[in-house]
Design an enzyme around this catalytic site. Structure first.
Site, mmCIF file in Angstrom:
data_model
loop_
_atom_site.group_PDB
_atom_site.id
_atom_site.type_symbol
_atom_site.label_atom_id
_atom_site.label_comp_id
_atom_site.label_asym_id
_atom_site.label_seq_id
_atom_site.Cartn_x
_atom_site.Cartn_y
_atom_site.Cartn_z
ATOM 1 N N GLY A 252 0.590 -1.133 -0.146
ATOM 2 C CA GLY A 252 -0.253 0.200 -0.043
ATOM 3 C C GLY A 252 0.874 1.435 -0.020
ATOM 4 N N GLU B 285 4.102 4.032 6.176
ATOM 5 C CA GLU B 285 2.944 3.421 5.956
ATOM 6 C C GLU B 285 1.839 4.308 5.246
ATOM 7 O OE1 GLU B 285 1.514 0.833 5.797
ATOM 8 O OE2 GLU B 285 0.922 -0.305 7.373
ATOM 9 N N ASP B 286 0.675 3.584 4.410
ATOM 10 C CA ASP B 286 0.062 4.329 3.859
ATOM 11 C C ASP B 286 -1.182 4.507 4.723
ATOM 12 O OD1 ASP B 286 -0.764 1.442 4.057
ATOM 13 O OD2 ASP B 286 -1.518 1.039 2.411
ATOM 14 N N ASP C 24 -4.879 1.569 10.569
ATOM 15 C CA ASP C 24 -6.273 1.346 11.066
ATOM 16 C C ASP C 24 -6.639 0.898 12.421
ATOM 17 O OD1 ASP C 24 -9.000 0.644 10.585
ATOM 18 O OD2 ASP C 24 -8.602 -1.178 9.488
ATOM 19 N N PHE D 36 -13.684 2.510 4.495
ATOM 20 C CA PHE D 36 -12.638 1.917 3.714
ATOM 21 C C PHE D 36 -12.421 2.861 2.708
ATOM 22 C CE2 PHE D 36 -11.037 -0.820 0.447
ATOM 23 C CZ PHE D 36 -10.121 -1.864 1.383
ATOM 24 N N ARG E 65 -5.426 0.766 -6.934
ATOM 25 C CA ARG E 65 -4.025 1.426 -6.342
ATOM 26 C C ARG E 65 -3.499 2.379 -7.377
ATOM 27 N NH1 ARG E 65 -2.115 -1.999 -2.303
ATOM 28 N NH2 ARG E 65 -2.144 -4.258 -2.462
HETATM 29 P P1 IMP Z 1 -3.903 -2.252 10.464
HETATM 30 O O1 IMP Z 1 -2.933 -3.414 10.797
HETATM 31 O O2 IMP Z 1 -5.297 -2.617 10.905
HETATM 32 O O3 IMP Z 1 -3.618 -0.929 11.069
HETATM 33 O O4 IMP Z 1 -4.128 -2.132 9.071
HETATM 34 C C1 IMP Z 1 -3.106 -1.632 8.316
HETATM 35 C C2 IMP Z 1 -3.148 -2.203 6.923
HETATM 36 O O5 IMP Z 1 -4.354 -2.518 6.418
HETATM 37 C C3 IMP Z 1 -2.529 -0.937 6.044
HETATM 38 O O6 IMP Z 1 -1.387 -0.670 5.793
HETATM 39 C C4 IMP Z 1 -3.362 -1.009 4.717
HETATM 40 O O7 IMP Z 1 -2.886 -1.910 4.034
HETATM 41 C C5 IMP Z 1 -4.555 -1.791 5.258
HETATM 42 N N1 IMP Z 1 -6.011 -0.908 5.158
HETATM 43 C C6 IMP Z 1 -6.381 -0.574 6.372
HETATM 44 N N2 IMP Z 1 -7.403 0.299 5.928
HETATM 45 C C7 IMP Z 1 -7.516 0.342 4.795
HETATM 46 C C8 IMP Z 1 -8.439 0.995 3.702
HETATM 47 O O8 IMP Z 1 -9.576 1.616 4.200
HETATM 48 N N3 IMP Z 1 -8.402 0.819 2.446
HETATM 49 C C9 IMP Z 1 -7.482 0.039 1.929
HETATM 50 N N4 IMP Z 1 -6.357 -0.709 2.831
HETATM 51 C C10 IMP Z 1 -6.394 -0.665 4.063
HETATM 52 MG MG MG Z 2 -0.383 -1.076 3.994
#
Ligand code: IMP
Ligand code: MG
Length: 178
Positions: free
Chosen positions: A48, A102-103, A106, A155, A168
């Protein structure tokens, strides 16, 4: 800008390419001040973050290195809760100034699994740069030093972020229509 369809879902415009680039420049200026003379190592998290990392790194004017790792936790539009390392780290972090790119943060799970692995190598410092943060879905609290946008728990796709592999390659960020 019109709504777009990715797979079976409809997305509406949320952050324009101009807004994103402006924010990336702001983050880069801060990094250029904070890391002057420190030769930081950026670690971008694939897939991402590739677009954010590329735009950000182009605007970094201090001596800096970059490397990539691949972590994944998402299936479709939901976090799977499991973090898989698909491509590992091949750099020595001892005494280095590290900035994770990081993108989006979440739940915070991905970085919570990954950060202790980095800290084990005793870097001189360790900071996070994330383009997006969804504080409402935070489960594992994280200190994000360099943050682009705080967004609601919706999302999003575009600017490197995907929904099941697609979306992407969009220069803007779109959010799911409820
Ligand atoms: P976390 O581990 O829950 O913090 O999620 C982080 C990863 O989940 C990010 O690096 C993204 O790749 C993916 N992610 C989280 N939210 C979204 C979203 O809204 N769209 C697309 N990818 C997401
Ligand atoms: Mg990611």
């Amino acid at each position: 800008m019109p709504n777009i369809q990715v797979h079976d879902k409809l997305f509406e415009p949320y952050l324009s390419a101009g807004e994103i680039i402006e924010k990336v420049s702001t983050i880069a200026s801060r990094l250029n001040t904070d890391y002057k003379g420190k030769r930081p190592l950026f670690i971008a998290i694939l897939n991402g973050a590739f677009m954010f990392a590329s735009d950000l790194f182009k605007q970094v004017t201090v001596d800096a290195e970059i490397c990539f790792i691949k972590l994944a936790s998402y299936k479709g539009t939901k976090s799977s809760g499991q973090v898989i390392t698909a491509i590992g780290l091949d750099m020595d972090l001892y005494n280095r100034h590290i900035i994770i790119i990081e993108d989006i943060v979440d739940t915070g799970k991905t970085l919570n699994v990954f950060l202790p692995q980095l800290k084990n190598q005793q870097p001189a410092s360790l900071k996070i740069a994330a383009l997006l943060h969804k504080p409402e879905s935070s489960i594992y609290p994280l200190d994000i030093e360099y943050l682009g946008f705080t967004i609601p728990n919706k999302f999003v796709v575009g600017y490197g972020l995907d929904y099941d592999g697609l979306g992407r390659n969009i220069a803007e960020i779109y959010k799911l229509v409820d």
